[in-house]
Design an enzyme around this catalytic site. Structure first.
Site, mmCIF file in Angstrom:
data_model
loop_
_atom_site.group_PDB
_atom_site.id
_atom_site.type_symbol
_atom_site.label_atom_id
_atom_site.label_comp_id
_atom_site.label_asym_id
_atom_site.label_seq_id
_atom_site.Cartn_x
_atom_site.Cartn_y
_atom_site.Cartn_z
ATOM 1 N N LYS A 181 0.059 -2.430 -3.013
ATOM 2 C CA LYS A 181 0.382 -3.823 -3.304
ATOM 3 C C LYS A 181 1.756 -4.190 -2.722
ATOM 4 C CE LYS A 181 -3.551 -4.092 -5.359
ATOM 5 N NZ LYS A 181 -4.113 -2.744 -5.111
HETATM 6 C C1 LIG Z 1 -8.080 -7.901 -6.316
HETATM 7 C C2 LIG Z 1 -7.704 -6.769 -7.216
HETATM 8 N N1 LIG Z 1 -7.687 -6.965 -8.539
HETATM 9 C C3 LIG Z 1 -7.335 -5.989 -9.404
HETATM 10 C C4 LIG Z 1 -7.006 -4.730 -8.955
HETATM 11 C C5 LIG Z 1 -6.680 -3.657 -9.958
HETATM 12 O O1 LIG Z 1 -5.363 -3.197 -9.826
HETATM 13 P P1 LIG Z 1 -4.896 -1.844 -10.524
HETATM 14 O O2 LIG Z 1 -5.249 -0.727 -9.592
HETATM 15 O O3 LIG Z 1 -3.428 -1.979 -10.731
HETATM 16 O O4 LIG Z 1 -5.634 -1.749 -11.816
HETATM 17 C C6 LIG Z 1 -7.013 -4.475 -7.590
HETATM 18 C C7 LIG Z 1 -6.673 -3.136 -7.076
HETATM 19 O O5 LIG Z 1 -6.804 -2.832 -5.927
HETATM 20 C C8 LIG Z 1 -7.379 -5.510 -6.695
HETATM 21 O O6 LIG Z 1 -7.425 -5.292 -5.370
#
Ligand SMILES: Cc1ncc(COP(=O)(O)O)c(C=O)c1O
Length: 383
Positions: free
Chosen positions: A182
């Site tokens: 990210k």
């Molecule tokens: C669009 C989107 N939403 C939510 C998430 C979930 O993030 P996390 O890995 O911090 O739970 C991701 C992870 O890649 C994502 O790409």
């Protein structure tokens, strides 16, 4: 030739040293650094109530719980987003109602959202795809008209803006991810930004076993909470990462502009689908977490997997975001009954998309190397 990763964080010596000091401080789990990181994130988002979690997935699950979303409720989301969204809707016992996305912004189709609203609809979960904010004016007009909650999946959108305000600094609830892919990282981690301090306080209870502390020093549990609290070690890294966020997003925007400069004039003849072009100055400030293109597979003699492998041989990392969620086994299953042909854009993106390298460690020369390899491969494999 260096390997160009498709995504990746920057951790410098000062950050590593600060993490080391936290490791040696005698306090590892949630403590003063978490409080500091939450305060810094809140400040970045206009002073809004902020809580951090072990992931964006955890933040979204808790946000649903705080909103009282559960059995009998419907939640509308895009078929083109990460699995965690559908998973969390289902996990809290609600029903996932998919709609399609736009082909170039890849954001949720708001016309279809309006048509999907029923008396059981409780919330809309739009993903700001690759960091490009959805049309927030229209989204919130729909939500307000139908009295729906909005939980913005801003996992990819920390540093993005809408009319000059950071995503999360206004609206209902926004959840962010600090996974290493990210715009900034805490290794694993996430945050939720709330419009209402009481909901943030309830989220704090949900994220740590449902525990409330009583005046006599004992503890009680008032809800069946989870265990989603961030460590001080992660929060310390997050503090330094947040300090670099705007600089890194500006670099990401430069790289995206360079991709357009390299590819725009030849994309049509190659059959390559470029993402929606969005700049910082306009109403949408795109943090460019990802640069995703559509391959002209029908015109190519190789598969997407062979393309990715060939780019890998050129020392270039390529990602795929995302698989159309309604076509996963979970959602195709008898109980949910989804099938091919429901959401044309999500299904096409799912088949043809690839993500080109774009992160704070990529240079303009790297972008040129990626584009040269991409164009050469497309020409060589043209049918
Ligand atoms: C669009 C989107 N939403 C939510 C998430 C979930 O993030 P996390 O890995 O911090 O739970 C991701 C992870 O890649 C994502 O790409």
């Amino acid at each position: 030739m260096n390997y160009i990763k498709f995504a990746g964080p920057i951790i410098d010596d000062a950050m590593a040293e600060a993490v080391k000091q936290t490791l040696l401080s005698g306090w590892l789990t949630s403590g003063p650094r978490v409080a500091e990181f939450e305060a810094a994130l809140s400040k970045y988002h206009g002073g809004r109530p902020t809580r951090v979690f072990t992931s964006a997935t955890a933040a979204m699950e808790v946000a649903f719980e705080v909103c009282g979303i559960g059995a009998g409720d419907e939640v509308i989301t895009s078929a083109m987003t990460f699995f965690s969204v559908g998973n969390m809707i289902e996990k809290v016992g609600a029903k996932t109602v998919f709609v399609d996305c736009d082909l170039t912004t890849r954001n949720i189709n708001l016309d279809q959202v309006e048509r999907a609203i029923t008396p059981n609809t409780k919330a809309i979960v739009p993903t700001h795809f690759s960091g490009l904010p959805c049309d927030m004016d229209r989204l919130y007009a729909i939500a307000n008209k139908h009295k729906l909650r909005v939980i913005e999946d801003a996992a990819l959108a920390i540093g993005s803006t809408w009319r000059g305000l950071p995503v999360g600094a206004f609206g209902d609830i926004a959840t962010f991810s600090f996974h290493p892919n990210k715009n900034m990282t805490t290794i694993e981690g996430g945050a939720a930004i709330f419009g209402d301090e009481r909901e943030a306080q309830r989220a704090e209870i949900h994220r740590f076993h449902g525990i409330s502390r009583l005046a006599d020093g004992t503890r009680d549990i008032t809800v069946a909470g989870g265990k989603f609290n961030m460590s001080d070690v992660s929060a310390r890294l997050g503090l330094d990462q947040l300090a670099h966020l705007d600089e890194w997003c500006a670099h990401r925007q430069k790289l995206a502009a360079h991709y357009f400069a390299e590819l725009e004039s030849i994309a049509e003849s190659l059959g390559l689908g470029l993402p929606a072009k969005a700049y910082t100055g306009g109403e949408r400030g795109h943090s460019w977490n990802m640069f995703c293109v559509l391959l002209p597979l029908a015109k190519m003699s190789i598969t997407r997997k062979q393309f990715i492998d060939a780019m890998h041989k050129e020392n270039i990392g390529i990602g795929v975001s995302y698989e159309a969620m309604h076509l996963t086994t979970l959602f195709r299953g008898k109980a949910r009954g989804h099938h091919e042909g429901e959401f044309a854009h999500a299904e096409r993106i799912s088949r043809e998309t690839v993500t080109l390298p774009l992160h704070a460690g990529v240079t303009l020369a790297d972008v040129e190397r990626v584009c040269n390899a991409l164009v050469r491969l497309l020409r060589e494999s043209a049918k």
